[in-house]
Design an enzyme around this catalytic site. Structure first.
Site, PDB file in Angstrom:
ATOM      1  N   GLY A 282     -78.663  10.763  -3.787  1.00 25.41           N
ATOM      2  CA  GLY A 282     -77.442  10.167  -4.338  1.00 25.41           C
ATOM      3  C   GLY A 282     -77.153   8.815  -3.706  1.00 25.41           C
TER       4      GLY A 282
ATOM      5  N   ASP B 241     -71.618  12.777   2.544  1.00 25.08           N
ATOM      6  CA  ASP B 241     -71.229  14.087   3.088  1.00 25.08           C
ATOM      7  C   ASP B 241     -71.241  14.112   4.616  1.00 25.08           C
ATOM      8  OD1 ASP B 241     -71.323  14.675   0.393  1.00 25.08           O
ATOM      9  OD2 ASP B 241     -73.219  15.760   0.506  1.00 25.08           O
TER      10      ASP B 241
ATOM     11  N   GLN C  37     -66.089   7.956  -5.041  1.00 29.22           N
ATOM     12  CA  GLN C  37     -66.346   7.961  -3.597  1.00 29.22           C
ATOM     13  C   GLN C  37     -67.704   7.360  -3.250  1.00 29.22           C
ATOM     14  OE1 GLN C  37     -64.715  12.177  -2.176  1.00 29.22           O
ATOM     15  NE2 GLN C  37     -65.258  12.105  -4.327  1.00 29.22           N
ATOM     16  N   ARG C  38     -68.551   7.243  -4.251  1.00 30.36           N
ATOM     17  CA  ARG C  38     -69.905   6.745  -3.971  1.00 30.36           C
ATOM     18  C   ARG C  38     -70.089   5.283  -4.348  1.00 30.36           C
ATOM     19  NH1 ARG C  38     -73.652  11.527  -5.676  1.00 30.36           N
ATOM     20  NH2 ARG C  38     -74.613   9.938  -6.980  1.00 30.36           N
TER      21      ARG C  38
ATOM     22  N   GLY D 276     -82.242  16.254   1.886  1.00 30.50           N
ATOM     23  CA  GLY D 276     -83.193  16.625   0.828  1.00 30.50           C
ATOM     24  C   GLY D 276     -84.306  15.601   0.694  1.00 30.50           C
ATOM     25  N   SER D 277     -83.930  14.325   0.691  1.00 26.57           N
ATOM     26  CA  SER D 277     -84.927  13.255   0.558  1.00 26.57           C
ATOM     27  C   SER D 277     -85.871  13.243   1.752  1.00 26.57           C
ATOM     28  CB  SER D 277     -84.231  11.896   0.479  1.00 26.57           C
ATOM     29  OG  SER D 277     -83.360  11.867  -0.601  1.00 26.57           O
TER      30      SER D 277
ATOM     31  N   GLY E  37     -68.482  16.526  -1.149  1.00 24.10           N
ATOM     32  CA  GLY E  37     -68.987  17.040   0.128  1.00 24.10           C
ATOM     33  C   GLY E  37     -69.767  18.313  -0.125  1.00 24.10           C
ATOM     34  N   ARG E  38     -71.076  18.114  -0.350  1.00 25.08           N
ATOM     35  CA  ARG E  38     -71.880  19.282  -0.701  1.00 25.08           C
ATOM     36  C   ARG E  38     -72.078  20.153   0.544  1.00 25.08           C
ATOM     37  NH1 ARG E  38     -76.375  17.400  -4.260  1.00 25.08           N
ATOM     38  NH2 ARG E  38     -77.035  16.371  -2.372  1.00 25.08           N
TER      39      ARG E  38
HETATM   40  O1  F6P Z   1     -74.671  14.597  -1.566  1.00 24.82           O
HETATM   41  C1  F6P Z   1     -73.874  13.591  -2.086  1.00 24.82           C
HETATM   42  C2  F6P Z   1     -73.090  14.059  -3.264  1.00 24.82           C
HETATM   43  O2  F6P Z   1     -72.264  12.993  -3.677  1.00 24.82           O
HETATM   44  C3  F6P Z   1     -72.270  15.316  -3.028  1.00 24.82           C
HETATM   45  O3  F6P Z   1     -71.103  15.068  -2.289  1.00 24.82           O
HETATM   46  C4  F6P Z   1     -72.055  15.788  -4.437  1.00 24.82           C
HETATM   47  O4  F6P Z   1     -71.861  17.168  -4.511  1.00 24.82           O
HETATM   48  C5  F6P Z   1     -73.350  15.415  -5.124  1.00 24.82           C
HETATM   49  O5  F6P Z   1     -73.932  14.381  -4.362  1.00 24.82           O
HETATM   50  C6  F6P Z   1     -73.197  14.977  -6.551  1.00 24.82           C
HETATM   51  O6  F6P Z   1     -74.456  14.761  -7.093  1.00 24.82           O
HETATM   52  P1  F6P Z   1     -74.731  14.014  -8.467  1.00 24.82           P
HETATM   53  O7  F6P Z   1     -74.971  12.567  -8.130  1.00 24.82           O
HETATM   54  O8  F6P Z   1     -75.976  14.661  -8.982  1.00 24.82           O
HETATM   55  O9  F6P Z   1     -73.559  14.183  -9.344  1.00 24.82           O
END
Ligand code: F6P
Length: 359
Positions: A12, A141, A285-286, A117-118, A184-185
């Site tokens: 992500g 996270d 948030q990203r 994961g990566s 926050g996974r």
């Molecule tokens: O691991 C980062 C994260 O933003 C988590 O907080 C969230 O659950 C997940 O990725 C969302 O993933 P995607 O980009 O597949 O929606």
């Protein structure tokens, strides 16, 4: 002798990735005299033929990149090369194609900017193909071990805090209980920090089991004390009281967390009679521009990663500990995954402020 390195962003996206990229290129090209190749879409760029990549030159690395969210290289959190999803639904092992891509480009090392994961995938590729790998931790996270902070977390907390700043006046104007669901996974770090910074009354995190009656009691208490509104922050990975996680399945079959805020809202409304509203903050948030701390950490990490390659130190991840950048084995960072410590400083701080965890 190092001449050419690759760099990729994987998993992500988050704020600060472009700042890492810029730091790596400036230090590697201008100070070490190497060539830097930006690999597109994580490992997918190395799998493509022709390989999808571009040479990154310092003069293109303007300060605009410092301020820019996302990743100009692109990324993916699907397409594990060891189990690559094909159009007909089955998966194939395409790891050798990725390794071949590294060789075709004549890379001497690769910097992977990723989360747990990566890193698992990149380490496997490195071991199988003898690739020289250095890792830079990024994840909103903040769940990677052995580093106090990963790129992207601070900005995510900032965005969630600003959301609470905006929810508070409207909550007060309408006598409402506002529920803010944050990402926050499997780790509640964003919820905990933003909740403290943004003056939440309740913070629910997956690491601390809660009871809805306790949350309702807190809301009733607030009302008794004469305050007409409340703010509740809930981390997406919090399960329902029955223990079920709330997820959504997307095209391609991938499930992500999302929706627990609505569950909390309905239950709280039923138990307290309060008018509730839900905000799911999601990918806001990203994609934000990185805040100052993320820019500083990102660039410190980028420079150190280049130094690690120059020193011939591989299978290491750069990390932030005790006000400085160090490096640690990538494997240990993955294995020592850090979730919220229910006995830790921030939980203690929140309890000291009267914030309820519903326990
Ligand atoms: O691991 C980062 C994260 O933003 C988590 O907080 C969230 O659950 C997940 O990725 C969302 O993933 P995607 O980009 O597949 O929606």
């Amino acid at each position: 002798m190092i001449k050419r390195i690759g760099i990729l962003t994987s998993g992500g996206d988050c704020a600060g990735l472009n700042a890492v990229l810029r730091a790596v290129v400036l230090h590697a090209v201008s100070n070490k005299g190497w060539e830097v190749i930006g690999l597109h879409q994580g490992t997918a760029g190395l799998m493509a033929r022709p390989v999808s990549a571009e040479r990154l030159d310092p003069y293109t690395m303007t300060t605009v990149l410092l301020r820019q969210g996302g990743t100009v290289l692109g990324t993916t959190n699907r397409g594990d090369p060891f189990a690559f999803p094909m159009a007909d639904g089955h998966t194939v092992d395409r790891s050798e194609e990725v390794i071949e891509g590294y060789r075709l480009l004549g890379l001497d090392a690769v910097i992977g900017i990723g989360g747990d994961g990566s890193f698992q995938i990149l380490r496997r590729l490195a071991q199988q193909g003898g690739l020289n790998l250095v890792g830079i931790p990024k994840t909103i996270d903040n769940d990677l071990g052995l580093t106090e902070i990963s790129v992207g977390h601070d900005t995510a907390v900032q965005v969630a805090t600003e959301a609470l700043d905006r929810l508070q006046p409207t909550a007060a104007s309408h006598d409402r209980v506002m529920i803010l669901e944050v990402m926050g996974r499997d780790a509640g770090h964003i919820a905990l920090s933003a909740g403290i910074a943004g003056g939440a009354d309740v913070i629910l995190v997956p690491e601390i089991p809660y009871r809805m009656e306790r949350v309702a009691a807190k809301i009733d208490d607030i009302k008794r004390q004469g305050r007409n509104f409340a703010l509740v922050v809930v981390a997406e990975a919090v399960p329902t009281e029955a223990g079920d996680t709330v997820t959504r399945v997307h095209v391609g079959g991938k499930a992500t967390y999302g929706g627990i805020g609505h569950h909390v809202s309905e239950r709280l409304a039923a138990l307290t009679g309060a008018e509730t509203r839900v905000t799911v903050l999601g990918h806001l948030q990203r994609g934000a521009p990185p805040d100052a701390r993320d820019r500083v950490i990102a660039q410190a990490f980028g420079v150190h990663a280049v130094d690690l390659i120059a020193a011939g130190k591989f299978d290491r991840m750069v990390a932030w500990q005790n006000r400085r950048v160090i490096d640690v084995p990538i494997l240990e960072a993955i294995e020592r995954n850090q979730v919220v410590d229910p006995d830790g400083t921030l939980v203690h701080t929140a309890r000291g402020l009267g914030i309820s965890f519903g326990d």
